[in-house]
Write a protein that holds these residues in place. Structure first.
Motif, PDB file in Angstrom:
ATOM      1  N   LEU A  80     102.446  25.312  51.791  1.00  0.00           N
ATOM      2  CA  LEU A  80     103.233  26.533  52.021  1.00  0.00           C
ATOM      3  C   LEU A  80     103.028  27.546  50.895  1.00  0.00           C
ATOM      4  CD1 LEU A  80     106.555  24.928  53.322  1.00  0.00           C
ATOM      5  CD2 LEU A  80     104.930  26.309  54.646  1.00  0.00           C
ATOM      6  N   LEU A  81     103.007  27.066  49.657  1.00  0.00           N
ATOM      7  CA  LEU A  81     102.781  27.976  48.518  1.00  0.00           C
ATOM      8  C   LEU A  81     101.402  28.607  48.621  1.00  0.00           C
ATOM      9  CD1 LEU A  81     104.322  25.873  45.597  1.00  0.00           C
ATOM     10  CD2 LEU A  81     105.291  27.914  46.666  1.00  0.00           C
ATOM     11  N   PRO A 103      97.521  17.160  50.966  1.00  0.00           N
ATOM     12  CA  PRO A 103      98.328  17.951  50.035  1.00  0.00           C
ATOM     13  C   PRO A 103      99.793  17.937  50.496  1.00  0.00           C
ATOM     14  CG  PRO A 103      96.808  19.356  51.285  1.00  0.00           C
ATOM     15  CD  PRO A 103      96.548  17.963  51.690  1.00  0.00           C
ATOM     16  N   THR A 104     100.706  18.172  49.587  1.00  0.00           N
ATOM     17  CA  THR A 104     102.121  18.175  49.961  1.00  0.00           C
ATOM     18  C   THR A 104     102.425  19.396  50.824  1.00  0.00           C
ATOM     19  OG1 THR A 104     102.797  19.445  48.034  1.00  0.00           O
ATOM     20  CG2 THR A 104     102.744  17.035  47.806  1.00  0.00           C
ATOM     21  N   VAL A 114     100.534  24.596  59.132  1.00  0.00           N
ATOM     22  CA  VAL A 114     100.934  23.549  58.182  1.00  0.00           C
ATOM     23  C   VAL A 114     101.420  22.320  58.953  1.00  0.00           C
ATOM     24  CG1 VAL A 114     102.586  22.912  56.365  1.00  0.00           C
ATOM     25  CG2 VAL A 114     101.448  25.138  56.292  1.00  0.00           C
ATOM     26  N   ALA A 115     102.183  22.526  60.017  1.00  0.00           N
ATOM     27  CA  ALA A 115     102.659  21.402  60.830  1.00  0.00           C
ATOM     28  C   ALA A 115     101.477  20.633  61.419  1.00  0.00           C
ATOM     29  CB  ALA A 115     103.581  21.905  61.941  1.00  0.00           C
ATOM     30  N   ILE A 120     108.969  21.879  58.949  1.00  0.00           N
ATOM     31  CA  ILE A 120     108.237  22.723  57.992  1.00  0.00           C
ATOM     32  C   ILE A 120     109.054  23.977  57.657  1.00  0.00           C
ATOM     33  CG2 ILE A 120     106.069  23.958  57.556  1.00  0.00           C
ATOM     34  CD1 ILE A 120     105.776  20.868  57.762  1.00  0.00           C
ATOM     35  N   LEU A 121     109.760  24.516  58.644  1.00  0.00           N
ATOM     36  CA  LEU A 121     110.630  25.675  58.364  1.00  0.00           C
ATOM     37  C   LEU A 121     111.702  25.295  57.341  1.00  0.00           C
ATOM     38  CD1 LEU A 121     111.044  27.189  61.938  1.00  0.00           C
ATOM     39  CD2 LEU A 121     110.087  28.374  59.948  1.00  0.00           C
ATOM     40  N   GLY A 122     112.234  24.096  57.452  1.00  0.00           N
ATOM     41  CA  GLY A 122     113.219  23.630  56.475  1.00  0.00           C
ATOM     42  C   GLY A 122     112.628  23.554  55.077  1.00  0.00           C
ATOM     43  N   SER A 123     111.388  23.098  54.998  1.00  0.00           N
ATOM     44  CA  SER A 123     110.717  23.039  53.688  1.00  0.00           C
ATOM     45  C   SER A 123     110.493  24.451  53.143  1.00  0.00           C
ATOM     46  CB  SER A 123     109.368  22.330  53.813  1.00  0.00           C
ATOM     47  OG  SER A 123     109.562  20.993  54.200  1.00  0.00           O
ATOM     48  N   ALA A 124     110.098  25.376  54.014  1.00  0.00           N
ATOM     49  CA  ALA A 124     109.870  26.766  53.585  1.00  0.00           C
ATOM     50  C   ALA A 124     111.157  27.369  53.032  1.00  0.00           C
ATOM     51  CB  ALA A 124     109.343  27.591  54.755  1.00  0.00           C
TER      52      ALA A 124
END
Length: 169
Positions: A78-79, A72-73, A107-108, A127-131
């Motif tokens: 995250l969602l 999954p993306t 998630v990482a 992952i924090l950047g994506s969040a």
């Protein structure tokens, strides 16, 4: 020339079954449905609770097959963790939810095979950047603050807890 059939299905991790659409598609290809379903479930066990895509490439002449897992993306993971359905259209001003740093680490770990990060800390920063991009806060803070904290070593104890799992994957 080999005759190839490709079966592509979306399933919840660890919950593939021989029910339609997967079972009949595998049976049409002449495969042992229960054996393939078991392999898929073993392969996707760590993605329980998340929807993954499985691509099964079958050689119709030899009945040999290969399984390919499409993760999954990061955004959907995250969602899912935040229990919201879509990203914020304006992440700077509209926050859509909050998750924990441990959710980010999970998630990482799930995305390790697709990330180019060499360490867990680097993966967590990604992952924090994506969040941040989709409008989530982490432990009630802007993810940018946590990235700065990671740089200063504030979360080394939490990362240390998951370091062994990172190295195993």
């Amino acid at each position: 020339m080999a005759r190839i059939k490709v079966v592509k299905v979306q399933i919840e991790g660890g919950k593939a079954s021989n029910a339609p659409p997967l079972g009949p598609a595998l049976a049409d290809a002449g495969l042992n449905v229960n054996e393939v379903v078991e392999k898929i479930n073993n392969m996707t066990e760590v993605y329980k609770g998340h929807t993954v895509t499985i691509k099964i490439v079958v050689d119709l002449d030899t009945k040999k097959y290969d399984l390919f897992l499409e993760l999954p993306t990061t955004t959907s993971l995250l969602l899912n963790m935040a229990k919201v359905s879509e990203p914020s259209g304006d992440p700077a001003h509209k926050k859509i939810g909050n998750i924990t740093l441990e959710d980010i680490i999970k998630v990482a770990l799930l995305k390790k095979q697709e990330l180019t990060a060499k360490s867990l800390k680097a993966a967590v920063k990604t992952i924090l950047g994506s969040a941040r991009t989709i409008g989530l806060t982490v432990d009630g803070k802007d993810p940018k603050e946590l990235i700065a904290g990671l740089e200063r070593g504030l979360y080394d104890e939490i990362l240390k807890k998951y370091e062994e799992e990172w190295l195993k994957r």
